[in-house]
Scaffold this active site. Structure first.
Site, PDB file in Angstrom:
ATOM      1  N   HIS A 303       0.796  -1.232   0.000  1.00 33.21           N
ATOM      2  CA  HIS A 303       0.000   0.000   0.000  1.00 33.21           C
ATOM      3  C   HIS A 303       0.826   1.278   0.000  1.00 33.21           C
ATOM      4  O   HIS A 303       0.454   2.274   0.607  1.00 33.21           O
ATOM      5  CB  HIS A 303      -0.986   0.016   1.188  1.00 33.21           C
ATOM      6  N   VAL A 333      -2.688  -2.017   6.094  1.00 35.70           N
ATOM      7  CA  VAL A 333      -1.509  -2.866   5.915  1.00 35.70           C
ATOM      8  C   VAL A 333      -1.624  -4.004   6.928  1.00 35.70           C
ATOM      9  O   VAL A 333      -1.783  -3.751   8.122  1.00 35.70           O
ATOM     10  CB  VAL A 333      -0.212  -2.056   6.154  1.00 35.70           C
TER      11      VAL A 333
END
Ligand SMILES: *[C@@H]1O[C@H](CO)[C@@H](O)[C@H](O)[C@H]1NC(C)=O
Ligand SMILES: [Fe+2]
Length: 425
Positions: A303, A333
């Protein structure tokens, strides 16, 4: 010679292995989804998926779903088991998602309630087992469980089991709940999976990318299921959207932001945040906590470079810094990471501590690759499933701990004392 070498090696091997394992924790691979309730035969005439959330300082919203229609949106409650001297009525809603039709979603606000008190309750049509919850305490100490990206796998059940043993007062969930990803029955199975916890303590949530569920042409609206099923007390904080709100409990002002709705300067969320921060009285709420899905600081390779992270950070970081936010929790995450106090990518005593706690246990598995070398502002990072606990002891001291799911036990793997205020400009 060879004989001696082998012996030396055998002698050293356990030491080498021990050093190796103290440096890096090897996670077993992610487990499969369980979807337990799809195969479970449920009584369609009983309330299910019960969860509760705080509304103001002395009320609680009770939310549940009925498969059968026509049951009353009524909760009966009291402070001893089996006796319900109080009763309150609320609202009922339903939604459609392509071919799926939801059950009747009931929401009832009850109270005023006494602090630190166990309430017993039954939900319409009152055929259900009795549920109970404990209200948050009147003052410090207060304990929060914090975990995002839960999903519904064996790892999720392990995380939930550890949280249920933590004696927490309030759950804070930074988004990505069911991982239904448009398969609406999975929202129902998620509701059943978390019910033992979410009916027992307030669960205060915000949404993640998995809650958007917008499909071109087929379903053009965003957050249909999330907004219908997880109604949060947004009106009480002057917000016009269920996607962002704030609430206060004991000495904390807690702000829930939305990573997937407009956040740029001048947007409704931005203006609401500015006003909300201006209203805070730090004498009454010395602690200021922010929860958001997409992390603004992240040294995992997952990400990176996403607009929901850097766009929101560039829009709102100044507001949080000037307001002296203590901690910003994020998910997204699938790992754990704790930063030092940061402002504009540099260590700064006046900035918030940033913590990623997206390690609830969903089916996508862990994000185990990190940027190398580790940035100095990142203090602790590890890709393991687990949960966090924030124990706010008094107006100046809080203890944060991260608990890794070591098979069937929760193990404290990272812990710090956070003091407030620690800022010297
Ligand atoms: C707050 O808690 C910390 C940690 O237990 C303690 O050292 C400190 O004295 C407490 N402060 C007050 C004002 O009680
Ligand atoms: Fe996410």
């Amino acid at each position: 010679m060879a004989y001696i070498k082998v012996h030396v090696l055998l002698f050293l091997l356990p030491i080498i292995l021990a050093i190796e394992s103290s440096l890096s924790y090897e996670r077993p691979p992610p487990r499969k989804s369980i979807f337990l309730s799809l195969s479970q035969d449920l009584d369609s005439s009983s309330p299910q998926q019960v969860h509760i959330s705080m509304v103001g300082e002395d009320k609680m919203r009770i939310s549940w779903i009925m498969e059968d229609s026509g049951s009353p949106a009524t909760v009966k409650y009291g402070t001893s088991p089996g006796s319900y001297p109080f009763s309150a009525n609320g609202d009922t809603t339903k939604y459609r998602y392509i071919l799926y039709k939801s059950g009747e979603i009931h929401n009832v606000v009850i109270g005023p309630l006494k602090p630190n008190t166990v309430y017993y309750y039954i939900c319409g049509p009152f055929t259900s087992p009795e549920f109970n919850f404990k209200t948050p305490p009147a003052g410090f100490p207060i304990k929060f469980a914090v975990v995002g990206d839960l999903g519904q796998t064996d790892w999720t059940t392990s995380t939930l089991d550890h949280i249920s043993k933590s004696n927490y007062d309030v759950m804070l969930l930074p988004g990505d709940l069911s991982y239904a990803d448009t398969m609406q029955p999975l929202w129902d199975s998620f509701g059943r999976l978390v019910e033992p916890l979410s009916s027992h303590r307030p669960w205060m949530v915000t949404q993640g990318n998995h809650e958007v569920e917008k499909i071109p042409i087929l379903h053009s609206q965003s957050f249909t299921s999330y907004n219908a099923r997880w109604l949060m007390p947004f009106e009480q904080s002057g917000s016009t959207s269920n996607l962002y709100y704030s609430f206060e409990v004991v000495g904390l002002h807690i702000i829930m932001l939305g990573s997937y709705t407009d956040f740029g300067p001048g947007s409704a969320q931005y203006n609401w945040l500015k006003n909300d921060l201006n209203k805070i009285d730090r004498k009454k709420t010395p602690w200021l906590i922010v929860i958001v899905h997409a992390p603004w600081y992240n040294s995992n390779t997952a990400h990176q470079g996403e607009y929901e992270s850097y766009g929101m950070k560039s829009s709102m970081e100044d507001l949080l810094f000037k307001a002296r936010v203590d901690i910003v929790f994020a998910g997204h995450v699938h790992a754990y990471e704790r930063f030092t106090r940061v402002y504009k990518d540099k260590a700064n005593n006046c900035g918030p501590i940033y913590i990623t706690i997206g390690d609830g246990g969903n089916r996508e598995g862990l994000a185990s690759k990190y940027q190398d070398p580790k940035p100095d502002i990142s203090i602790f990072r590890e890709a393991s499933f687990g949960h966090g606990e924030l124990d706010v002891v008094n107006a100046t001291h809080a203890q944060w701990s991260w608990h890794r799911n070591d098979d069937d036990e929760a193990v404290v793997a990272d812990t710090i004392w956070i003091t407030n205020p620690s800022c010297t400009l």
